[in-house]
Scaffold this motif. Structure first.
Motif, PDB file in Angstrom:
ATOM      1  N   LYS A 114     -98.411  51.295  -5.030  1.00  0.00           N
ATOM      2  CA  LYS A 114     -98.642  50.105  -4.202  1.00  0.00           C
ATOM      3  C   LYS A 114     -98.422  48.824  -4.987  1.00  0.00           C
ATOM      4  O   LYS A 114     -97.808  47.868  -4.482  1.00  0.00           O
ATOM      5  CB  LYS A 114    -100.069  50.151  -3.651  1.00  0.00           C
ATOM      6  N   HIS A 115     -98.891  48.778  -6.216  1.00  0.00           N
ATOM      7  CA  HIS A 115     -98.882  47.527  -6.969  1.00  0.00           C
ATOM      8  C   HIS A 115     -97.626  47.321  -7.813  1.00  0.00           C
ATOM      9  O   HIS A 115     -97.293  46.182  -8.133  1.00  0.00           O
ATOM     10  CB  HIS A 115    -100.121  47.454  -7.862  1.00  0.00           C
TER      11      HIS A 115
ATOM     12  N   LEU B 179     -94.086  57.071  -0.801  1.00  0.00           N
ATOM     13  CA  LEU B 179     -94.350  55.631  -0.806  1.00  0.00           C
ATOM     14  C   LEU B 179     -93.172  54.820  -1.326  1.00  0.00           C
ATOM     15  O   LEU B 179     -93.010  53.648  -0.969  1.00  0.00           O
ATOM     16  CB  LEU B 179     -95.596  55.333  -1.653  1.00  0.00           C
TER      17      LEU B 179
END
Length: 473
Positions: free
Chosen positions: A158-159, A217
């Motif tokens: 995510k980051h 992702l």
């Protein structure tokens, strides 16, 4: 081809990946800064007589504070790819739950600095620094670690996933399970098959699940994982030694890659692995496998083994290099570059491996500082000789598409402390001064490639001649 000037970057092709590898605990320091949680190595190094000379990673290379200068060195050395790992307890201090924004911010700064320098960041999720809070719950022996690791992988994706395009899930599972959960010579210092066997299975499941999470992702990223490997040969041609070598080969080279490829564990050669059935759930065989975009292999030496009736589980023992009167590194490892070629060939024999990178290779030697210089000819020759073996493999059509030197700077070398020096760059651990070694300068010149001579622009010359004649007429 002899080791020498004949070796050049262009022989490997334009798409071949060149880089250098590092690991968080070995370089970062700042072990309790900015709300970082304790890792198993923070705790292990506090235990008496576990690390040579009582060394620890509390300061290490101070990369946490000096990363801009160290990444500038990467750029100066013409190294296009920088492999580093993320410290799990710096991101999730308790292993799960609350995310430490200061840890996220640090790695964002590292990634941004790489990109600003024109360096491609390669991120490793796990390079052995498990949060101590999770070890208190069983660590790799607890099946819950699959979900803990999955949470951590998703946070990193995510980051950092918007800028990091190359991901490595695990670094050398054989090393951190074998040394940490069987022999007890690495953190967390556990021993015995009752720890080793569940740690094997849970790390395999976590590797594949981590790969699935990253691919889901980050569908455009290249996702891989790495394995340590060594050429294993019998001490004699006696059948007992030959069979002993097969068992050690299964232990060191096959135990993790084969379940990842859907082949299961090599139980025929290692019957003790049947104990894993105790920890298997009905759909585990499918969950163990994942189709990675690449496999990283990390080779440093070969092992020569003999039959040993009294050695539990494998009935085999390594014949130490020093007892065989062969050249060795400061780690006592045999200098045997042909092992690199044989390992590339071995992994090429597996079906289903799309791409292979050499994600670690290097050597520790006794470096002598003289007139602010380190002429480490042994390390330079070691790297050259290994590159010759990789080039041999490529010329034979074998799949090998990249090479990463271990490592950028001298660092904390686990249970050996700061004594072995693997770096292309020398570090004075008292002053934190950096000095590029001769091997670093060689690698830099090698990566720069030959100078391209500018060819005269004949069309331009012709037009200049016509203009000159016209002006005089």
């Amino acid at each position: 081809m002899e080791i020498g000037d004949e070796l050049s970057r262009d022989l490997f092709g334009e798409d071949f990946k060149w880089g250098v590898s590092t690991a968080a605990y070995q370089i970062e320091g700042s072990h309790d800064i900015d709300e970082k949680g304790s890792s198993i190595w923070d705790v292990y190094t506090e235990r008496k007589n576990k690390v040579l000379s009582g060394h620890h990673g509390k300061i290490a290379c101070d990369f946490y504070n000096r990363y801009p200068a160290d990444l500038s060195l990467v750029k100066k050395l013409n190294i296009p790819n920088f492999r580093f790992s993320v410290s799990w307890p710096r991101i999730l201090p308790c292993g799960t739950g609350a995310v430490n924004q200061k840890g996220i911010d640090f790695y964002n700064r590292v990634i941004d600095a790489c990109l600003e320098n024109g360096t491609d960041p390669w991120l490793t999720l796990y390079h052995w620094d498990l949060p101590h809070a999770l070890e208190l719950k069983g660590g790799w022996t607890n099946r819950d670690i699959i979900s803990w690791f999955s949470e951590y992988a998703a946070v990193c994706a995510k980051h950092f996933g918007d800028r990091v395009k190359h991901w490595i899930v695990m670094n050398e599972p054989m090393a951190f399970t074998g040394a940490g959960y069987f022999l007890g010579v690495h953190a967390p210092g556990r021993t015995g098959a009752q720890n080793f066997i569940p740690a094997i299975h849970h790390s395999v499941l976590s590797t594949s699940e981590g790969g699935r999470i990253l691919k889901d992702l980050l569908p455009g990223a290249e996702i891989g994982t790495t394995f340590s490997c060594s050429l294993v040969e019998p001490y004699t041609n006696r059948p007992k030694d030959v069979n002993a070598a097969k068992r050690i080969d299964a232990l060191l080279n096959r135990m993790f890659i084969e379940p990842i490829l859907g082949m299961g564990y090599p139980e025929e050669e290692l019957p003790f692995l049947k104990r894993i059935e105790k920890y298997m759930q009905p759909d585990d065989k499918d969950k163990m496998a994942f189709d990675f975009d690449f496999i990283g292999i990390q080779n440093y030496t070969r092992e020569v083994v003999r039959n040993s009736f009294f050695t539990p589980y494998v009935k085999a023992a390594v014949v130490k290099a020093k007892d065989r009167s062969v050249p060795v590194t400061a780690m006592g490892w045999e200098v045997y570059p042909a092992s690199m070629y044989e390992m590339v060939r071995k992994f090429n024999a597996y079906k289903g491996i799309k791409k292979i990178y050499i994600t670690e290779n290097g050597a520790a030697f006794t470096d002598t500082l003289s007139d602010a210089k380190i002429d480490d000819v042994q390390r330079t020759n070691y790297i050259k000789a290994n590159l010759q073996q990789i080039l041999k493999a490529r010329n034979e059509g074998l799949n090998v598409d990249g090479y990463f030197v271990w490592t950028l700077t001298d660092n904390f070398e686990w249970s050996e402390g700061y004594h072995p020096r693997f770096g292309l760059v020398y570090v004075d651990f008292e002053t934190q001064e950096r000095i590029i070694k001769a091997s670093g300068h060689w690698y830099s010149e090698f990566l720069k490639g030959p100078e391209v001579k500018t060819q005269p622009d004949l069309n331009c010359k012709k037009s200049d001649l016509i203009s000159s004649i016209a002006s005089k007429s």
